[in-house]
Design a protein around this motif. Sequence first.
Motif, mmCIF file in Angstrom:
data_model
loop_
_atom_site.group_PDB
_atom_site.id
_atom_site.type_symbol
_atom_site.label_atom_id
_atom_site.label_comp_id
_atom_site.label_asym_id
_atom_site.label_seq_id
_atom_site.Cartn_x
_atom_site.Cartn_y
_atom_site.Cartn_z
ATOM 1 N N LEU A 49 -65.851 -53.103 -70.471
ATOM 2 C CA LEU A 49 -66.288 -52.057 -71.402
ATOM 3 C C LEU A 49 -65.295 -50.906 -71.431
ATOM 4 C CD1 LEU A 49 -70.117 -52.046 -70.686
ATOM 5 C CD2 LEU A 49 -69.043 -52.545 -72.890
ATOM 6 N N ARG A 50 -64.748 -50.548 -70.261
ATOM 7 C CA ARG A 50 -63.740 -49.471 -70.239
ATOM 8 C C ARG A 50 -62.495 -49.888 -71.018
ATOM 9 N NH1 ARG A 50 -64.994 -49.207 -64.654
ATOM 10 N NH2 ARG A 50 -62.883 -49.974 -64.156
ATOM 11 N N GLN A 51 -62.117 -51.177 -70.907
ATOM 12 C CA GLN A 51 -60.960 -51.656 -71.667
ATOM 13 C C GLN A 51 -61.255 -51.662 -73.162
ATOM 14 O OE1 GLN A 51 -60.542 -55.443 -69.680
ATOM 15 N NE2 GLN A 51 -58.920 -54.698 -68.352
ATOM 16 N N LEU A 52 -62.458 -52.083 -73.536
ATOM 17 C CA LEU A 52 -62.843 -52.084 -74.949
ATOM 18 C C LEU A 52 -62.897 -50.669 -75.499
ATOM 19 C CD1 LEU A 52 -65.646 -54.799 -74.773
ATOM 20 C CD2 LEU A 52 -63.491 -55.003 -76.038
ATOM 21 N N ARG A 53 -63.259 -49.709 -74.645
ATOM 22 C CA ARG A 53 -63.287 -48.306 -75.088
ATOM 23 C C ARG A 53 -61.880 -47.820 -75.421
ATOM 24 N NH1 ARG A 53 -65.252 -43.110 -71.449
ATOM 25 N NH2 ARG A 53 -65.631 -41.662 -73.179
ATOM 26 N N ARG A 54 -60.896 -48.245 -74.614
ATOM 27 C CA ARG A 54 -59.512 -47.825 -74.888
ATOM 28 C C ARG A 54 -59.014 -48.375 -76.213
ATOM 29 N NH1 ARG A 54 -58.880 -48.554 -69.196
ATOM 30 N NH2 ARG A 54 -58.015 -50.651 -69.448
ATOM 31 N N SER A 55 -59.526 -49.531 -76.613
ATOM 32 C CA SER A 55 -59.127 -50.114 -77.900
ATOM 33 C C SER A 55 -60.031 -49.658 -79.048
ATOM 34 C CB SER A 55 -59.155 -51.653 -77.817
ATOM 35 O OG SER A 55 -60.481 -52.120 -77.644
ATOM 36 N N LYS A 56 -60.960 -48.731 -78.740
ATOM 37 C CA LYS A 56 -61.866 -48.136 -79.733
ATOM 38 C C LYS A 56 -62.849 -49.139 -80.319
ATOM 39 C CE LYS A 56 -58.501 -44.573 -81.009
ATOM 40 N NZ LYS A 56 -57.717 -43.947 -82.095
ATOM 41 N N ALA A 57 -63.115 -50.212 -79.567
ATOM 42 C CA ALA A 57 -64.110 -51.184 -80.020
ATOM 43 C C ALA A 57 -65.521 -50.761 -79.631
ATOM 44 C CB ALA A 57 -63.798 -52.565 -79.445
ATOM 45 N N VAL A 58 -65.655 -50.013 -78.524
ATOM 46 C CA VAL A 58 -66.955 -49.500 -78.098
ATOM 47 C C VAL A 58 -66.805 -48.022 -77.753
ATOM 48 C CG1 VAL A 58 -67.642 -51.740 -77.161
ATOM 49 C CG2 VAL A 58 -66.635 -50.036 -75.636
ATOM 50 N N GLU A 59 -67.949 -47.353 -77.600
ATOM 51 C CA GLU A 59 -67.937 -45.963 -77.183
ATOM 52 C C GLU A 59 -69.040 -45.726 -76.163
ATOM 53 O OE1 GLU A 59 -68.560 -43.632 -80.689
ATOM 54 O OE2 GLU A 59 -70.720 -44.017 -80.735
ATOM 55 N N LEU A 60 -68.836 -44.721 -75.307
ATOM 56 C CA LEU A 60 -69.823 -44.344 -74.309
ATOM 57 C C LEU A 60 -70.601 -43.150 -74.836
ATOM 58 C CD1 LEU A 60 -70.967 -44.819 -71.480
ATOM 59 C CD2 LEU A 60 -69.224 -43.241 -70.599
ATOM 60 N N ARG A 61 -71.895 -43.328 -75.063
ATOM 61 C CA ARG A 61 -72.712 -42.273 -75.643
ATOM 62 C C ARG A 61 -73.039 -41.211 -74.608
ATOM 63 N NH1 ARG A 61 -77.107 -46.121 -78.502
ATOM 64 N NH2 ARG A 61 -78.265 -45.358 -76.700
ATOM 65 N N ALA A 62 -73.552 -40.076 -75.093
ATOM 66 C CA ALA A 62 -73.887 -38.954 -74.213
ATOM 67 C C ALA A 62 -74.962 -39.322 -73.200
ATOM 68 C CB ALA A 62 -74.330 -37.761 -75.050
ATOM 69 N N ASP A 63 -75.819 -40.283 -73.534
ATOM 70 C CA ASP A 63 -76.887 -40.676 -72.617
ATOM 71 C C ASP A 63 -76.424 -41.703 -71.586
ATOM 72 O OD1 ASP A 63 -76.637 -42.975 -74.113
ATOM 73 O OD2 ASP A 63 -78.643 -42.918 -74.970
ATOM 74 N N GLY A 64 -75.116 -42.006 -71.573
ATOM 75 C CA GLY A 64 -74.566 -42.918 -70.590
ATOM 76 C C GLY A 64 -74.622 -44.383 -70.976
ATOM 77 N N ARG A 65 -75.092 -44.676 -72.191
ATOM 78 C CA ARG A 65 -75.161 -46.065 -72.646
ATOM 79 C C ARG A 65 -73.960 -46.383 -73.533
ATOM 80 N NH1 ARG A 65 -80.914 -44.583 -73.506
ATOM 81 N NH2 ARG A 65 -82.123 -45.463 -71.784
ATOM 82 N N PRO A 70 -68.514 -46.786 -84.171
ATOM 83 C CA PRO A 70 -68.734 -46.647 -85.614
ATOM 84 C C PRO A 70 -67.642 -47.317 -86.429
ATOM 85 C CG PRO A 70 -69.124 -44.560 -84.492
ATOM 86 C CD PRO A 70 -68.530 -45.494 -83.472
ATOM 87 N N GLN A 71 -66.420 -47.342 -85.884
ATOM 88 C CA GLN A 71 -65.314 -48.000 -86.596
ATOM 89 C C GLN A 71 -65.625 -49.471 -86.830
ATOM 90 O OE1 GLN A 71 -61.446 -47.673 -84.702
ATOM 91 N NE2 GLN A 71 -60.718 -49.511 -85.700
ATOM 92 N N LEU A 72 -66.097 -50.152 -85.767
ATOM 93 C CA LEU A 72 -66.410 -51.567 -85.921
ATOM 94 C C LEU A 72 -67.613 -51.781 -86.820
ATOM 95 C CD1 LEU A 72 -66.004 -53.577 -82.603
ATOM 96 C CD2 LEU A 72 -64.603 -53.595 -84.658
ATOM 97 N N LEU A 73 -68.605 -50.896 -86.714
ATOM 98 C CA LEU A 73 -69.778 -51.016 -87.582
ATOM 99 C C LEU A 73 -69.377 -50.848 -89.041
ATOM 100 C CD1 LEU A 73 -72.391 -48.995 -85.501
ATOM 101 C CD2 LEU A 73 -72.296 -51.476 -85.822
#
Length: 222
Positions: A49-65, A70-73
């Motif tokens: 997940l940390r690697q996917l975050r660097r590629s902007k495929a996922v994001e870590l929300r304020a609630d920790g989830r 949004p880019q992929l959506l």
Amino acid sequence: MAPGQGSGREVLESGFRVLRALPDADEHRQMSSLAELTSIPRSTVHRLLRQLRRSKAVELRADGRWAVSPQLLGIAGRAQPLEGVRTSVNRVIQTLRDQTGATVSLVVPTETSLVAMEMIPGREELPIDAYAGIEMPDLTAAALVLDPKHRQSPRVRPFAAAVDDQDLLEGLTCYARLLTLPGGQRASLQIATSSHVRAENFAAHVQRAGKAIEALAARSGH
């Protein structure tokens, strides 16, 4: 060897599994749920997940989830005719990957670029990044079939197809086929292989998969 700790190809495949499972994971026990859905250890899921975050495929929300970015959506919204049949389309893409061993991409145009809405890494490691959401270079085979200005290119092939035979990157070959979707939307189905086995050798497989996706989209449109 644990998933995500092997070759680059294994890491990409594991990351793709986590990305695909994320929308279905239980938000109240997200890491455990993702580990169960993907059969990947929790510690490895977190690292992916940390690697996917660097590629902007996922994001870590304020609630920790974690959430799909949004880019992929937004990219997914570019192929609305496929929305009702995404599971079936993904099966077609996976079958094409199994038949050819190639990295398979479903490419859609956005306002400013071409983006891989879906991408499944192949059996061999290629000198490219392979994950959903990545931008595609302007002169890939996928770009040639999507842009009418390239109709006279010597890389264009019959049946709305085009090739990239190490034109952009040494050692990499691609074959793409135009997908005509309901509502005038267009996409491209592309495979990429190493130059040891030219992607164009699998043209018949790509053409059959393209026809199947178009049929699924037409059925969904009705």
